[in-house]
Design an enzyme around this catalytic site. Structure first.
Site, PDB file in Angstrom:
ATOM      1  N   ASN A  11       0.871  -1.181   0.000  1.00  0.00           N
ATOM      2  CA  ASN A  11       0.000   0.000   0.000  1.00  0.00           C
ATOM      3  C   ASN A  11       0.905   1.228   0.000  1.00  0.00           C
ATOM      4  OD1 ASN A  11      -1.758   2.086   0.573  1.00  0.00           O
ATOM      5  ND2 ASN A  11      -2.204   1.427   2.669  1.00  0.00           N
ATOM      6  N   TRP A  12       0.957   1.886  -1.134  1.00  0.00           N
ATOM      7  CA  TRP A  12       1.865   3.034  -1.258  1.00  0.00           C
ATOM      8  C   TRP A  12       1.312   4.301  -0.592  1.00  0.00           C
ATOM      9  CZ3 TRP A  12       4.671   3.217  -6.727  1.00  0.00           C
ATOM     10  CH2 TRP A  12       5.571   2.140  -6.804  1.00  0.00           C
ATOM     11  N   LYS A  13       0.055   4.244  -0.182  1.00  0.00           N
ATOM     12  CA  LYS A  13      -0.581   5.434   0.423  1.00  0.00           C
ATOM     13  C   LYS A  13      -0.396   6.634  -0.502  1.00  0.00           C
ATOM     14  CE  LYS A  13       0.273   3.347   4.867  1.00  0.00           C
ATOM     15  NZ  LYS A  13       0.254   3.478   6.297  1.00  0.00           N
ATOM     16  N   HIS A  94      -9.315   0.912   5.274  1.00  0.00           N
ATOM     17  CA  HIS A  94      -8.021   1.143   5.941  1.00  0.00           C
ATOM     18  C   HIS A  94      -8.238   2.090   7.128  1.00  0.00           C
ATOM     19  CE1 HIS A  94      -3.907   2.363   6.690  1.00  0.00           C
ATOM     20  NE2 HIS A  94      -3.530   1.311   5.993  1.00  0.00           N
ATOM     21  N   GLU A  96      -6.613   4.464   8.229  1.00  0.00           N
ATOM     22  CA  GLU A  96      -6.394   5.891   7.952  1.00  0.00           C
ATOM     23  C   GLU A  96      -7.639   6.511   7.328  1.00  0.00           C
ATOM     24  OE1 GLU A  96      -2.705   5.496   5.806  1.00  0.00           O
ATOM     25  OE2 GLU A  96      -1.686   4.923   7.660  1.00  0.00           O
ATOM     26  N   GLU A 164      -4.903  -5.160  10.927  1.00  0.00           N
ATOM     27  CA  GLU A 164      -3.879  -4.122  11.061  1.00  0.00           C
ATOM     28  C   GLU A 164      -4.099  -3.343  12.355  1.00  0.00           C
ATOM     29  OE1 GLU A 164      -2.128  -2.995   7.017  1.00  0.00           O
ATOM     30  OE2 GLU A 164      -3.878  -1.739   7.304  1.00  0.00           O
ATOM     31  N   SER A 209       3.859  -2.386  10.208  1.00  0.00           N
ATOM     32  CA  SER A 209       5.321  -2.379  10.326  1.00  0.00           C
ATOM     33  C   SER A 209       5.966  -3.705   9.931  1.00  0.00           C
ATOM     34  CB  SER A 209       5.742  -1.960  11.745  1.00  0.00           C
ATOM     35  OG  SER A 209       5.316  -0.633  12.015  1.00  0.00           O
ATOM     36  N   GLY A 230       2.913  -1.284   4.223  1.00  0.00           N
ATOM     37  CA  GLY A 230       2.933   0.142   3.869  1.00  0.00           C
ATOM     38  C   GLY A 230       4.330   0.584   3.485  1.00  0.00           C
ATOM     39  N   GLY A 231       5.041   1.176   4.447  1.00  0.00           N
ATOM     40  CA  GLY A 231       6.338   1.803   4.182  1.00  0.00           C
ATOM     41  C   GLY A 231       7.323   0.913   3.435  1.00  0.00           C
TER      42      GLY A 231
HETATM   43  C1  PEP Z   1      -0.551  -0.008   6.155  1.00  0.00           C
HETATM   44  O1  PEP Z   1      -0.709   1.180   6.027  1.00  0.00           O
HETATM   45  O2  PEP Z   1      -1.417  -0.771   5.713  1.00  0.00           O
HETATM   46  C2  PEP Z   1       0.648  -0.482   6.845  1.00  0.00           C
HETATM   47  C3  PEP Z   1       0.633  -1.698   7.297  1.00  0.00           C
HETATM   48  O3  PEP Z   1       1.684   0.394   6.962  1.00  0.00           O
HETATM   49  P1  PEP Z   1       3.158   0.062   7.547  1.00  0.00           P
HETATM   50  O4  PEP Z   1       3.601  -1.228   6.935  1.00  0.00           O
HETATM   51  O5  PEP Z   1       3.989   1.231   7.116  1.00  0.00           O
HETATM   52  O6  PEP Z   1       3.018  -0.041   9.023  1.00  0.00           O
END
Ligand code: PEP
Length: 250
Positions: A11-13, A94, A96, A164, A209, A230-231
């Protein structure tokens, strides 16, 4: 017992650019080498079409969708639009978006139903806050989110749940394998009770993470069928080892 292929979705957000699509090339190569793993990337909407054209072997997707097919919804993108751009995946609910756009379980369920009806692999995200975990409410909160957000009928698409924990997203904090096991077992029980044998085959991802150095441990947990990342999905250097860890998982 249902055999569930591992699924790794990035997920590049609100990150990425046309230039960043070069990262997809080594990701696609890794996906081709790891043939037991399904790999997807959900870039911002503007990059869905060029990403799908550049990396046809990856499942490209949207990070959200509208429940309606078209209409007066300024700034929104519908499932038919995503599909026309080449999307195979839609992320819904999600945390967010639940926080920033005040999306309710009902909103998420309507979006998920639209995506499932159109045949997309539809990821429904659930997860508790730190305060809810501290209050021993995590399983109850997630179960209530599933009851409210997952449509009763999965239609033609594939339903995938992503657990998540909000406190683990983008923080570097990862749920312990024991906590992940407890939650994924509870999610599996919920899916089984609602969907029977079909619920046994539904994939449950962990997100929060996930990195190269913790992926193997997480993938060893029963009922962890992959990850929403994500990141660490922004660069091939970080994402490819996660794909490889999924390929090595038993
Ligand atoms: C996400 O936003 O779905 C996520 C899991 O982010 P990260 O891996 O950066 O915690």
């Amino acid at each position: 017992m249902a055999v569930r292929r591992k699924l790794i979705v990035g997920n590049w957000k609100m990150n990425g650019s046309l230039a960043a699509l070069a990262e997809l090339d080594p990701m696609a190569a890794a996906a081709a080498n790891c043939c037991d793993v399904d790999v997807g990337i959900c870039p911002p909407f503007t990059l869905v079409a060029p990403a799908a054209a550049r990396a046809p072997s990856l499942a490209i997707g949207g990070q959200d969708c509208h429940a309606a097919e078209s209409g007066a919804h300024t700034g929104c993108v519908s499932v038919p639009m995503l599909k026309e751009a080449g999307a195979k995946i839609a992320i819904t609910g999600h945390s967010e978006r639940r926080a920033d756009q005040h999306e309710s379980n009902e909103d998420v369920r309507a979006k998920a139903l639209s995506a499932l009806s159109a045949g997309l692999l539809t990821i429904v995200c659930v997860g508790e806050s730190a305060a809810q975990r501290d209050a021993d409410e995590a399983v109850a909160v997630v179960t209530a989110q599933l009851a409210g957000s997952v449509p009763d009928e999965t239609q033609t698409g594939e339903l995938v749940v992503a657990y998540e924990p909000i406190w683990a997203i983008g923080t570097g904090k990862v749920a312990t394998p024991a906590d992940v096991a407890e939650m994924h077992t509870a999610i599996r029980a919920h899916l089984r009770s609602r969907f029977g044998a079909e619920g046994e085959g539904m994939r449950i991802l962990y997100g929060g993470s996930v990195k190269a150095d913790n992926a193997a441990e997480l993938f060893a947990v029963p009922d962890v069928d992959g990850a929403l990342v994500g990141g660490a999905s922004l660069t091939a250097a970080q994402f490819v080892p996660i794909i490889e860890a999924a390929a090595s998982a038993k």
